[in-house]
Enzyme design. Structure first.
Site, PDB file in Angstrom:
ATOM      1  N   ALA A 110       0.835  -0.997   0.015  1.00 23.14           N
ATOM      2  CA  ALA A 110       0.053   0.014   0.041  1.00 23.14           C
ATOM      3  C   ALA A 110       0.859   1.350  -0.181  1.00 23.14           C
ATOM      4  O   ALA A 110       2.033   1.106   0.480  1.00 23.14           O
ATOM      5  CB  ALA A 110      -0.862   0.042   1.205  1.00 23.14           C
ATOM      6  N   GLY A 159       0.324  -4.867   0.683  1.00 19.19           N
ATOM      7  CA  GLY A 159      -0.711  -5.156  -0.122  1.00 19.19           C
ATOM      8  C   GLY A 159      -0.505  -5.775  -1.592  1.00 19.19           C
ATOM      9  O   GLY A 159      -1.365  -6.402  -2.071  1.00 19.19           O
ATOM     10  N   GLU A 219      -0.627  -9.517  -0.740  1.00 22.66           N
ATOM     11  CA  GLU A 219      -2.016  -9.805  -0.559  1.00 22.66           C
ATOM     12  C   GLU A 219      -3.168  -9.832  -1.924  1.00 22.66           C
ATOM     13  O   GLU A 219      -3.999 -10.465  -1.875  1.00 22.66           O
ATOM     14  CB  GLU A 219      -2.883  -8.595   0.442  1.00 22.66           C
ATOM     15  N   GLU A 237       3.988  -5.146   7.424  1.00 26.99           N
ATOM     16  CA  GLU A 237       3.142  -4.273   7.767  1.00 26.99           C
ATOM     17  C   GLU A 237       3.534  -3.707   9.412  1.00 26.99           C
ATOM     18  O   GLU A 237       3.597  -2.650  10.059  1.00 26.99           O
ATOM     19  CB  GLU A 237       1.734  -4.521   7.790  1.00 26.99           C
TER      20      GLU A 237
HETATM   21  N1  DAK Z   1       4.629   3.155  -0.860  1.00 27.20           N
HETATM   22  C1  DAK Z   1       5.006   4.500  -1.227  1.00 27.20           C
HETATM   23  N2  DAK Z   1       6.096   4.470  -1.852  1.00 27.20           N
HETATM   24  C2  DAK Z   1       6.920   3.554  -1.999  1.00 27.20           C
HETATM   25  C3  DAK Z   1       6.652   2.055  -1.339  1.00 27.20           C
HETATM   26  C4  DAK Z   1       5.449   2.191  -0.838  1.00 27.20           C
HETATM   27  N3  DAK Z   1       4.946   0.960  -0.060  1.00 27.20           N
HETATM   28  N4  DAK Z   1       7.465   1.437  -1.695  1.00 27.20           N
HETATM   29  C5  DAK Z   1       8.540   1.853  -2.380  1.00 27.20           C
HETATM   30  N5  DAK Z   1       8.210   3.426  -2.570  1.00 27.20           N
HETATM   31  C6  DAK Z   1       8.900   4.213  -3.274  1.00 27.20           C
HETATM   32  C7  DAK Z   1      10.182   4.781  -2.292  1.00 27.20           C
HETATM   33  O1  DAK Z   1       9.940   5.642  -1.340  1.00 27.20           O
HETATM   34  C8  DAK Z   1      11.196   5.527  -3.150  1.00 27.20           C
HETATM   35  O2  DAK Z   1      10.387   6.705  -3.744  1.00 27.20           O
HETATM   36  P1  DAK Z   1      11.480   7.890  -4.050  1.00 27.20           P
HETATM   37  O3  DAK Z   1      12.259   7.933  -2.722  1.00 27.20           O
HETATM   38  O4  DAK Z   1      12.179   7.292  -5.287  1.00 27.20           O
HETATM   39  O5  DAK Z   1      10.715   9.002  -4.459  1.00 27.20           O
HETATM   40  C9  DAK Z   1      10.780   4.499  -4.783  1.00 27.20           C
HETATM   41  O6  DAK Z   1       9.394   3.871  -4.290  1.00 27.20           O
HETATM   42  C10 DAK Z   1      12.040   3.440  -4.787  1.00 27.20           C
HETATM   43  O7  DAK Z   1      11.862   2.745  -3.569  1.00 27.20           O
HETATM   44  P2  DAK Z   1      13.400   2.445  -2.766  1.00 27.20           P
HETATM   45  O8  DAK Z   1      14.295   3.507  -3.214  1.00 27.20           O
HETATM   46  O9  DAK Z   1      13.064   2.340  -1.333  1.00 27.20           O
HETATM   47  O10 DAK Z   1      13.771   1.233  -3.142  1.00 27.20           O
HETATM   48  P3  DAK Z   1      14.733   0.019  -2.809  1.00 27.20           P
HETATM   49  O11 DAK Z   1      15.098  -0.864  -4.002  1.00 27.20           O
HETATM   50  O12 DAK Z   1      15.853   0.793  -2.032  1.00 27.20           O
HETATM   51  O13 DAK Z   1      13.933  -0.632  -1.722  1.00 27.20           O
HETATM   52  C11 DAK Z   1      12.182  -1.934  -1.051  1.00 27.20           C
HETATM   53  C12 DAK Z   1      12.790  -1.472  -2.139  1.00 27.20           C
HETATM   54  C13 DAK Z   1      10.681  -2.383  -1.619  1.00 27.20           C
HETATM   55  C14 DAK Z   1      12.555  -2.948  -0.228  1.00 27.20           C
HETATM   56  C15 DAK Z   1      11.568  -0.582  -0.270  1.00 27.20           C
HETATM   57  O14 DAK Z   1      11.091   0.452  -1.272  1.00 27.20           O
HETATM   58  C16 DAK Z   1      10.611  -0.640   0.782  1.00 27.20           C
HETATM   59  O15 DAK Z   1      10.658  -1.277   1.898  1.00 27.20           O
HETATM   60  N6  DAK Z   1       9.252  -0.418   0.415  1.00 27.20           N
HETATM   61  C17 DAK Z   1       8.188  -0.344   1.368  1.00 27.20           C
HETATM   62  C18 DAK Z   1       7.457  -1.641   1.458  1.00 27.20           C
HETATM   63  C19 DAK Z   1       6.593  -1.611   2.671  1.00 27.20           C
HETATM   64  O16 DAK Z   1       6.629  -1.483   3.604  1.00 27.20           O
HETATM   65  N7  DAK Z   1       5.546  -1.730   1.988  1.00 27.20           N
HETATM   66  C20 DAK Z   1       4.214  -1.307   2.517  1.00 27.20           C
HETATM   67  C21 DAK Z   1       3.611  -2.402   3.302  1.00 27.20           C
HETATM   68  S1  DAK Z   1       2.339  -2.099   4.297  1.00 27.20           S
HETATM   69  C22 DAK Z   1      -4.613  -1.260   6.400  1.00 27.20           C
HETATM   70  C23 DAK Z   1      -4.653  -1.132   4.869  1.00 27.20           C
HETATM   71  C24 DAK Z   1      -3.639  -1.537   4.343  1.00 27.20           C
HETATM   72  C25 DAK Z   1      -2.370  -2.117   4.911  1.00 27.20           C
HETATM   73  C26 DAK Z   1      -2.372  -2.182   5.849  1.00 27.20           C
HETATM   74  C27 DAK Z   1      -3.513  -1.821   6.971  1.00 27.20           C
HETATM   75  N8  DAK Z   1      -5.549  -0.670   7.384  1.00 27.20           N
HETATM   76  C28 DAK Z   1      -6.295   0.363   6.732  1.00 27.20           C
HETATM   77  C29 DAK Z   1      -5.861  -1.389   8.604  1.00 27.20           C
HETATM   78  C30 DAK Z   1      -1.441  -2.465   3.848  1.00 27.20           C
HETATM   79  C31 DAK Z   1      -0.217  -2.242   4.106  1.00 27.20           C
HETATM   80  C32 DAK Z   1       0.993  -2.301   3.476  1.00 27.20           C
HETATM   81  O17 DAK Z   1       0.955  -2.581   2.338  1.00 27.20           O
END
Ligand code: DAK
Length: 259
Positions: A65, A110, A113, A133
């Site tokens: 997400a 997400g 998921e 998450e």
């Molecule tokens: N959201 C927004 N931007 C993201 C992103 C994300 N999930 N993942 C990556 N990006 C963006 C980065 O901020 C970066 O943007 P700039 O800095 O270039 O502007 C760009 O994509 C490239 O990412 P990185 O520079 O970080 O790339 P790396 O190769 O170094 O790392 C990575 C890749 C996938 C390991 C890293 O980007 C990362 O850890 N990303 C976040 C992964 C993550 O935590 N995803 C979210 C999971 S939480 C709920 C509803 C929904 C959810 C939960 C609860 N409720 C309402 C109860 C769901 C939640 C999730 O999905």
């Protein structure tokens, strides 16, 4: 057909390929993207025999997400956002056609998921799967605590959910999270081959089999088996069944019409 800001849709006969197209943020799902995905899937549910979901670029399927959109959310807006994810994932399970996730990189939060709501998951060698998450202080919000458990079992799902760690494609195959691993360059072609094969099978049989698997999961075994027997019997009254059996005996490929 609508045109979209964050997704691309491509048709190839009975196969629709829907690509999440925000490569600069690793195809993170914001609410616009979730709404567009829902609309595109709905629009193609009728004509397509299989839908392939994938991500743009060579790094990510969907990296979760959109954290920048989630950061300022209140509990109420978070609830609404979560609902958007639940709508599209439930829709993928309810569709009469087959759905295949082509995971070509990160499938996190997400993104994972979304993939586990599809009927099959094929991954590239560089794919990484995780539910990070808890590292953000929240729980999975689009069905991750439920569908992942059903796929890989409680122990493995809890390990992924509680640690937030990623696993690679090889480990994902080992624990039964994915169907297979393919080189990145041929991943989509492989998914299309599987989709084309499904498209040659009886459409009613596929849609009913999918429903039996999905609904049966939440039912007691005897009730689910009874439903299977009834569905099997009902299909005997279809043109597709007559055509399928006649074609076998006449040693020719069947021509199914979905009737
Ligand atoms: N959201 C927004 N931007 C993201 C992103 C994300 N999930 N993942 C990556 N990006 C963006 C980065 O901020 C970066 O943007 P700039 O800095 O270039 O502007 C760009 O994509 C490239 O990412 P990185 O520079 O970080 O790339 P790396 O190769 O170094 O790392 C990575 C890749 C996938 C390991 C890293 O980007 C990362 O850890 N990303 C976040 C992964 C993550 O935590 N995803 C979210 C999971 S939480 C709920 C509803 C929904 C959810 C939960 C609860 N409720 C309402 C109860 C769901 C939640 C999730 O999905």
């Amino acid at each position: 057909m609508a045109s979209f800001e964050n997704i691309l849709v491509e048709h190839d006969g009975p196969i629709a390929t829907i690509t999440v197209n925000r490569p600069k943020s690793l195809n993170a799902l914001n609410s616009t993207t979730l709404r567009e995905l829902t609309q595109a899937v709905r629009e193609h549910a009728e004509q397509a025999r299989a839908i392939i979901l994938t991500g743009a670029g060579d790094k990510a399927f969907v990296a979760g997400a959109d954290i920048s959109e989630m950061k300022p959310m209140t509990p109420w807006s978070a609830r609404e956002f979560s609902e958007l994810g639940h709508v599209v994932t439930a829709l993928l399970e309810d569709l009469p056609c087959a759905t295949i996730a082509a995971v070509n990189g990160y499938a996190l939060g997400g993104g994972l998921e979304l993939a586990v709501a599809c009927d099959m998951i094929f991954a590239s060698e560089n794919a990484r799967f995780g539910l990070p998450e808890v590292t953000l202080g929240v729980t999975p919000g689009f069905g991750g605590t439920q569908r992942l458990v059903r796929l890989v079992g409680k122990l493995r799902a809890k390990e992924m959910i509680f640690t937030g760690d990623m696993i690679d494609a090889k480990r994902a195959l080992e624990i039964g999270l994915i169907n297979g691993i393919h080189p990145r360059e041929s991943l989509l072609a492989h998914c299309k081959t599987v989709a084309q094969k499904i498209a040659t099978r009886g459409p009613l049989a596929i849609s009913r089999a999918k429903r039996l698997v999905e609904r049966g999961y939440d039912m007691a075994l005897r009730a689910a088996n009874r439903q299977e027997a009834e569905t099997f019997a009902l299909l005997f009254d279809t043109e597709d069944r007559r055509e399928g059996m006649a074609a076998f005996l006449e040693k020719r490929p069947p021509k199914f019409q979905g009737k």
